[in-house]
Design a protein around this motif. Structure first.
Motif, PDB file in Angstrom:
ATOM      1  N   GLU A 206      -1.764  -7.128  -0.938  1.00 13.38           N
ATOM      2  CA  GLU A 206      -1.954  -5.675  -0.775  1.00 13.38           C
ATOM      3  C   GLU A 206      -2.960  -5.121  -1.775  1.00 13.38           C
ATOM      4  OE1 GLU A 206       1.054  -1.811  -0.802  1.00 13.38           O
ATOM      5  OE2 GLU A 206       1.897  -3.825  -0.911  1.00 13.38           O
ATOM      6  N   ILE A 207      -2.920  -5.629  -2.995  1.00 16.47           N
ATOM      7  CA  ILE A 207      -3.775  -5.062  -4.051  1.00 16.47           C
ATOM      8  C   ILE A 207      -5.107  -5.798  -4.204  1.00 16.47           C
ATOM      9  CG2 ILE A 207      -1.773  -4.208  -5.328  1.00 16.47           C
ATOM     10  CD1 ILE A 207      -2.203  -6.455  -7.370  1.00 16.47           C
ATOM     11  N   ALA A 208      -5.255  -6.915  -3.517  1.00 14.63           N
ATOM     12  CA  ALA A 208      -6.457  -7.742  -3.694  1.00 14.63           C
ATOM     13  C   ALA A 208      -7.735  -6.944  -3.433  1.00 14.63           C
ATOM     14  CB  ALA A 208      -6.399  -8.956  -2.774  1.00 14.63           C
ATOM     15  N   ALA A 209      -7.706  -6.092  -2.416  1.00 13.30           N
ATOM     16  CA  ALA A 209      -8.909  -5.348  -2.036  1.00 13.30           C
ATOM     17  C   ALA A 209      -9.206  -4.185  -2.977  1.00 13.30           C
ATOM     18  CB  ALA A 209      -8.759  -4.835  -0.609  1.00 13.30           C
TER      19      ALA A 209
ATOM     20  N   GLU B 262       1.790  14.237 -10.534  1.00 16.77           N
ATOM     21  CA  GLU B 262       1.706  13.680 -11.892  1.00 16.77           C
ATOM     22  C   GLU B 262       0.622  12.614 -11.978  1.00 16.77           C
ATOM     23  OE1 GLU B 262       6.397  14.640 -12.940  1.00 16.77           O
ATOM     24  OE2 GLU B 262       5.807  12.568 -12.542  1.00 16.77           O
ATOM     25  N   PHE B 263       0.530  11.782 -10.952  1.00 18.33           N
ATOM     26  CA  PHE B 263      -0.526  10.766 -10.924  1.00 18.33           C
ATOM     27  C   PHE B 263      -1.910  11.410 -10.853  1.00 18.33           C
ATOM     28  CE2 PHE B 263       2.428   7.350  -8.859  1.00 18.33           C
ATOM     29  CZ  PHE B 263       2.921   7.017 -10.110  1.00 18.33           C
ATOM     30  N   THR B 264      -2.022  12.475 -10.058  1.00 14.55           N
ATOM     31  CA  THR B 264      -3.302  13.189  -9.943  1.00 14.55           C
ATOM     32  C   THR B 264      -3.710  13.775 -11.290  1.00 14.55           C
ATOM     33  OG1 THR B 264      -2.875  13.728  -7.629  1.00 14.55           O
ATOM     34  CG2 THR B 264      -4.507  15.087  -8.759  1.00 14.55           C
ATOM     35  N   TYR B 265      -2.734  14.368 -11.969  1.00 16.88           N
ATOM     36  CA  TYR B 265      -2.985  14.956 -13.286  1.00 16.88           C
ATOM     37  C   TYR B 265      -3.523  13.907 -14.262  1.00 16.88           C
ATOM     38  CZ  TYR B 265      -1.780  16.794 -17.934  1.00 16.88           C
ATOM     39  OH  TYR B 265      -1.819  17.179 -19.255  1.00 16.88           O
ATOM     40  N   LEU B 266      -2.885  12.728 -14.287  1.00 15.23           N
ATOM     41  CA  LEU B 266      -3.307  11.680 -15.219  1.00 15.23           C
ATOM     42  C   LEU B 266      -4.678  11.127 -14.832  1.00 15.23           C
ATOM     43  CD1 LEU B 266      -2.829   9.961 -17.663  1.00 15.23           C
ATOM     44  CD2 LEU B 266      -1.381   8.441 -16.307  1.00 15.23           C
TER      45      LEU B 266
ATOM     46  N   SER C 191       7.616  -0.483  -9.381  1.00 16.40           N
ATOM     47  CA  SER C 191       8.109  -1.027  -8.112  1.00 16.40           C
ATOM     48  C   SER C 191       8.250   0.035  -7.029  1.00 16.40           C
ATOM     49  CB  SER C 191       9.464  -1.715  -8.321  1.00 16.40           C
ATOM     50  OG  SER C 191       9.305  -2.936  -9.009  1.00 16.40           O
ATOM     51  N   SER C 192       8.739   1.208  -7.400  1.00 21.72           N
ATOM     52  CA  SER C 192       9.063   2.229  -6.398  1.00 21.72           C
ATOM     53  C   SER C 192       7.866   3.072  -5.966  1.00 21.72           C
ATOM     54  CB  SER C 192      10.146   3.159  -6.951  1.00 21.72           C
ATOM     55  OG  SER C 192       9.685   3.763  -8.145  1.00 21.72           O
ATOM     56  N   ASP C 193       6.797   3.082  -6.771  1.00 21.06           N
ATOM     57  CA  ASP C 193       5.711   4.028  -6.467  1.00 21.06           C
ATOM     58  C   ASP C 193       4.306   3.447  -6.662  1.00 21.06           C
ATOM     59  OD1 ASP C 193       5.512   3.932  -9.245  1.00 21.06           O
ATOM     60  OD2 ASP C 193       6.397   5.902  -9.574  1.00 21.06           O
TER      61      ASP C 193
ATOM     62  N   ALA D 238      -3.209   4.741  -4.703  1.00 21.66           N
ATOM     63  CA  ALA D 238      -3.889   5.762  -3.893  1.00 21.66           C
ATOM     64  C   ALA D 238      -4.421   6.903  -4.761  1.00 21.66           C
ATOM     65  CB  ALA D 238      -2.933   6.310  -2.835  1.00 21.66           C
ATOM     66  N   HIS D 239      -3.828   7.081  -5.944  1.00 19.54           N
ATOM     67  CA  HIS D 239      -4.256   8.157  -6.856  1.00 19.54           C
ATOM     68  C   HIS D 239      -5.033   7.621  -8.058  1.00 19.54           C
ATOM     69  CE1 HIS D 239      -1.377  10.380  -4.396  1.00 19.54           C
ATOM     70  NE2 HIS D 239      -2.025  11.460  -4.788  1.00 19.54           N
ATOM     71  N   GLY D 240      -5.611   6.429  -7.911  1.00 16.99           N
ATOM     72  CA  GLY D 240      -6.573   5.961  -8.911  1.00 16.99           C
ATOM     73  C   GLY D 240      -6.110   4.880  -9.862  1.00 16.99           C
ATOM     74  N   SER D 241      -4.839   4.477  -9.796  1.00 19.59           N
ATOM     75  CA  SER D 241      -4.366   3.428 -10.705  1.00 19.59           C
ATOM     76  C   SER D 241      -5.066   2.106 -10.409  1.00 19.59           C
ATOM     77  CB  SER D 241      -2.856   3.240 -10.540  1.00 19.59           C
ATOM     78  OG  SER D 241      -2.412   2.148 -11.335  1.00 19.59           O
TER      79      SER D 241
END
Length: 226
Positions: free
Chosen positions: A14-17, A168-172, A198-200, A206-209
């Protein structure tokens, strides 16, 4: 017991791309579980407790990249300074100074992430926006030549409300982007935004992590009774 091989491979695919680093959170889990994931190709592992990290590092392969992801006390830095790959939860300038001191003693440069307080819970640690501004202003002239700030990390509120978590993710991410514009110095080279567990983690990506910390999906629920 044991690891969830299927979940591991699914997350990895899932994260490879997205060029996202998966840190497998192995706290309270036995070395055999870590070895099982290691043999599937996992190299980044995260621990919350200093003594547990030291014990595991001594018993497991040398090419594991150990991440300290818990709340780190200044007097414990010396135990992990010889080998730690990345310290995630740097929540004060005092701690940064101590990490620099211990890195110097070990003739190393230690990579760190500044922890930003983004959650509603007061129990979470981290810099607020004003403290972060002060720290970033102080950083270039503080003589911290043995640390490099590689970016920011944050933990969202413990809630099932994805609207709150996304905000919160957008803010960071916005803070991270803002400080991308700060001049890169020898000890400030931002490339990591660490958020999502794990949960999010999907929401976080999707928010830049670009670095996620996943434990229970890979290892099952933790055993705190030992």
């Amino acid at each position: 017991m044991g690891i969830n091989t299927q979940a591991y491979k699914a997350i990895r695919d899932e994260i490879a791309a997205t060029n996202t680093t998966l840190v497998a959170v192995s706290k309270t889990k036995p070395a055999t579980d870590i070895e099982a994931l290691y043999h599937l190709g996992q190299r980044d592992f995260g621990e919350n407790y200093v003594q547990e990290l030291v014990d595991k590092q001594g018993a497991l392969p040398d090419d594991i990249r150990w991440h300290f992801i818990g709340h780190l006390q200044s007097n414990k830095v010396k135990y992990i300074a010889p080998f730690v790959h990345l310290i995630h939860g740097v929540d004060s300038f005092k701690l940064l100074t101590e990490i620099n001191k211990q890195a110097q003693k070990n003739n190393r440069i230690i990579d760190c992430l500044l922890q930003i307080h983004i959650a509603k819970e007061e129990t979470k640690f981290g810099f607020n926006e004003a403290e972060l501004a002060t720290a970033m202003a102080d950083l270039p002239n503080a003589g911290l030549n043995n640390i490099v700030i590689k970016g920011f990390m944050g933990m969202a509120s413990f809630t099932s409300d994805t609207t709150v978590i996304a905000a919160e993710f957008t803010y960071l991410n916005n803070l991270y982007q803002h400080y991308q514009l700060a001049p890169n110095t020898d000890n400030y080279k931002p490339s990591i935004l660490s958020m999502g567990m794990s949960s999010d983690y999907a929401l976080a990506i999707a928010h830049g992590s670009n670095m996620i910390r996943v434990g229970s999906l890979l290892f099952g629920e933790r055993n705190y009774t030992k």
